[in-house]
Design a protein around this motif. Structure first.
Motif, PDB file in Angstrom:
ATOM      1  N   UNK A 179       0.832  -1.198   0.000  1.00  0.00           N
ATOM      2  CA  UNK A 179       0.000   0.000   0.000  1.00  0.00           C
ATOM      3  C   UNK A 179       0.870   1.252   0.000  1.00  0.00           C
ATOM      4  N   UNK A 180       0.368   2.279  -0.693  1.00  0.00           N
ATOM      5  CA  UNK A 180       1.061   3.561  -0.708  1.00  0.00           C
ATOM      6  C   UNK A 180       0.019   4.669  -0.628  1.00  0.00           C
ATOM      7  N   UNK A 181       0.212   5.585   0.314  1.00  0.00           N
ATOM      8  CA  UNK A 181      -0.707   6.704   0.478  1.00  0.00           C
ATOM      9  C   UNK A 181      -0.413   7.751  -0.587  1.00  0.00           C
ATOM     10  N   UNK A 182      -1.455   8.162  -1.317  1.00  0.00           N
ATOM     11  CA  UNK A 182      -1.323   9.168  -2.368  1.00  0.00           C
ATOM     12  C   UNK A 182      -1.947  10.475  -1.894  1.00  0.00           C
ATOM     13  N   UNK A 183      -1.987  11.448  -2.779  1.00  0.00           N
ATOM     14  CA  UNK A 183      -2.574  12.749  -2.453  1.00  0.00           C
ATOM     15  C   UNK A 183      -4.079  12.613  -2.217  1.00  0.00           C
ATOM     16  N   UNK A 184      -4.586  13.313  -1.218  1.00  0.00           N
ATOM     17  CA  UNK A 184      -6.019  13.252  -0.901  1.00  0.00           C
ATOM     18  C   UNK A 184      -6.841  13.839  -2.037  1.00  0.00           C
ATOM     19  N   UNK A 185      -8.133  13.427  -2.116  1.00  0.00           N
ATOM     20  CA  UNK A 185      -9.046  13.957  -3.118  1.00  0.00           C
ATOM     21  C   UNK A 185     -10.447  14.038  -2.532  1.00  0.00           C
ATOM     22  N   UNK A 186     -11.331  14.702  -3.255  1.00  0.00           N
ATOM     23  CA  UNK A 186     -12.734  14.781  -2.867  1.00  0.00           C
ATOM     24  C   UNK A 186     -13.543  13.972  -3.864  1.00  0.00           C
ATOM     25  N   UNK A 187     -14.372  13.063  -3.360  1.00  0.00           N
ATOM     26  CA  UNK A 187     -15.223  12.227  -4.199  1.00  0.00           C
ATOM     27  C   UNK A 187     -16.671  12.536  -3.839  1.00  0.00           C
ATOM     28  N   UNK A 188     -17.412  13.081  -4.809  1.00  0.00           N
ATOM     29  CA  UNK A 188     -18.822  13.431  -4.599  1.00  0.00           C
ATOM     30  C   UNK A 188     -19.022  14.238  -3.319  1.00  0.00           C
ATOM     31  N   UNK A 189     -18.142  15.222  -3.119  1.00  0.00           N
ATOM     32  CA  UNK A 189     -18.241  16.111  -1.979  1.00  0.00           C
ATOM     33  C   UNK A 189     -17.660  15.581  -0.685  1.00  0.00           C
ATOM     34  N   UNK A 190     -17.119  14.362  -0.694  1.00  0.00           N
ATOM     35  CA  UNK A 190     -16.591  13.714   0.505  1.00  0.00           C
ATOM     36  C   UNK A 190     -15.056  13.746   0.474  1.00  0.00           C
ATOM     37  N   UNK A 191     -14.400  14.380   1.468  1.00  0.00           N
ATOM     38  CA  UNK A 191     -12.929  14.356   1.503  1.00  0.00           C
ATOM     39  C   UNK A 191     -12.446  12.926   1.748  1.00  0.00           C
ATOM     40  N   UNK A 192     -11.429  12.510   0.965  1.00  0.00           N
ATOM     41  CA  UNK A 192     -10.988  11.115   1.016  1.00  0.00           C
ATOM     42  C   UNK A 192      -9.471  10.984   1.067  1.00  0.00           C
ATOM     43  N   UNK A 193      -9.026   9.936   1.790  1.00  0.00           N
ATOM     44  CA  UNK A 193      -7.667   9.454   1.673  1.00  0.00           C
ATOM     45  C   UNK A 193      -7.615   8.638   0.386  1.00  0.00           C
ATOM     46  N   UNK A 194      -6.472   8.637  -0.292  1.00  0.00           N
ATOM     47  CA  UNK A 194      -6.318   7.851  -1.522  1.00  0.00           C
ATOM     48  C   UNK A 194      -5.144   6.895  -1.330  1.00  0.00           C
ATOM     49  N   UNK A 195      -5.404   5.610  -1.575  1.00  0.00           N
ATOM     50  CA  UNK A 195      -4.398   4.571  -1.347  1.00  0.00           C
ATOM     51  C   UNK A 195      -4.227   3.737  -2.611  1.00  0.00           C
ATOM     52  N   UNK A 196      -2.982   3.576  -3.034  1.00  0.00           N
ATOM     53  CA  UNK A 196      -2.651   2.673  -4.140  1.00  0.00           C
ATOM     54  C   UNK A 196      -2.365   1.301  -3.542  1.00  0.00           C
ATOM     55  N   UNK A 197      -2.994   0.274  -4.092  1.00  0.00           N
ATOM     56  CA  UNK A 197      -2.859  -1.105  -3.615  1.00  0.00           C
ATOM     57  C   UNK A 197      -2.299  -1.972  -4.738  1.00  0.00           C
ATOM     58  N   UNK A 198      -1.177  -2.611  -4.493  1.00  0.00           N
ATOM     59  CA  UNK A 198      -0.576  -3.521  -5.472  1.00  0.00           C
ATOM     60  C   UNK A 198      -0.505  -4.913  -4.854  1.00  0.00           C
ATOM     61  N   UNK A 199      -1.126  -5.895  -5.516  1.00  0.00           N
ATOM     62  CA  UNK A 199      -1.129  -7.252  -4.952  1.00  0.00           C
ATOM     63  C   UNK A 199       0.276  -7.843  -4.881  1.00  0.00           C
TER      64      UNK A 199
END
Length: 140
Positions: free
Chosen positions: A32-52
């Motif tokens: 897992x890697x934490x990326x830059x935060x974003x807003x999805x449909x008005x909801x502030x979100x953490x963004x995580x890249x997941x590589x199996x």
């Protein structure tokens, strides 16, 4: 999943939502890697890249998780050649202290086809025994 159909890697006709997409992966199955935060449909979100770490349907997913309530708001699915395959957005409703899907929209990036799943008539804590929710019982 329709009776007599092959296992969970198959999708329903005219749907881009796979059984595998709805399964929760254990945290230790991916890097897992934490990326830059974003807003999805008005909801502030953490963004995580997941590589199996092992075999998977996708080379990676990018998941947006609500900073307010911890629910998944958006998942982007990528192929081995780093092509965006599809994007899933999820809307939730809270019933008592549970969060349940209200709806989910999956957009296929190659065809622009949309699959929309709406969840209605939800009943919680109805007294069903736990063994009714095993993968085997749910496939019947």
């Amino acid at each position: 999943i329709q009776p007599g159909r092959p296992h969970h890697h198959d999708k329903e006709p005219d749907s881009d939502l796979l059984f595998e997409d709805m399964r929760r992966r254990r945290v230790d199955q991916d890097e897992h890697r934490l990326l830059e935060e974003e807003t999805v449909r008005g909801e502030p979100c953490y963004v995580i890249e997941n590589r199996p770490k092992g075999k998977s349907l996708y080379a990676k997913t990018i998941t947006s998780i609500s900073k307010n309530d911890g629910t998944l708001r958006k998942i982007e699915y990528f192929s081995n050649d780093r092509t965006l395959l599809k994007t899933q957005t999820i809307d939730w409703r809270q019933i008592d202290h549970y969060f349940v899907w209200k709806s989910s929209e999956i957009v296929n990036s190659q065809s622009s086809r949309k699959t929309i799943v709406e969840v209605t008539d939800v009943k919680l804590d109805t007294g069903l025994p736990d063994d009714q929710f095993s993968e085997r019982a749910l496939r019947r």
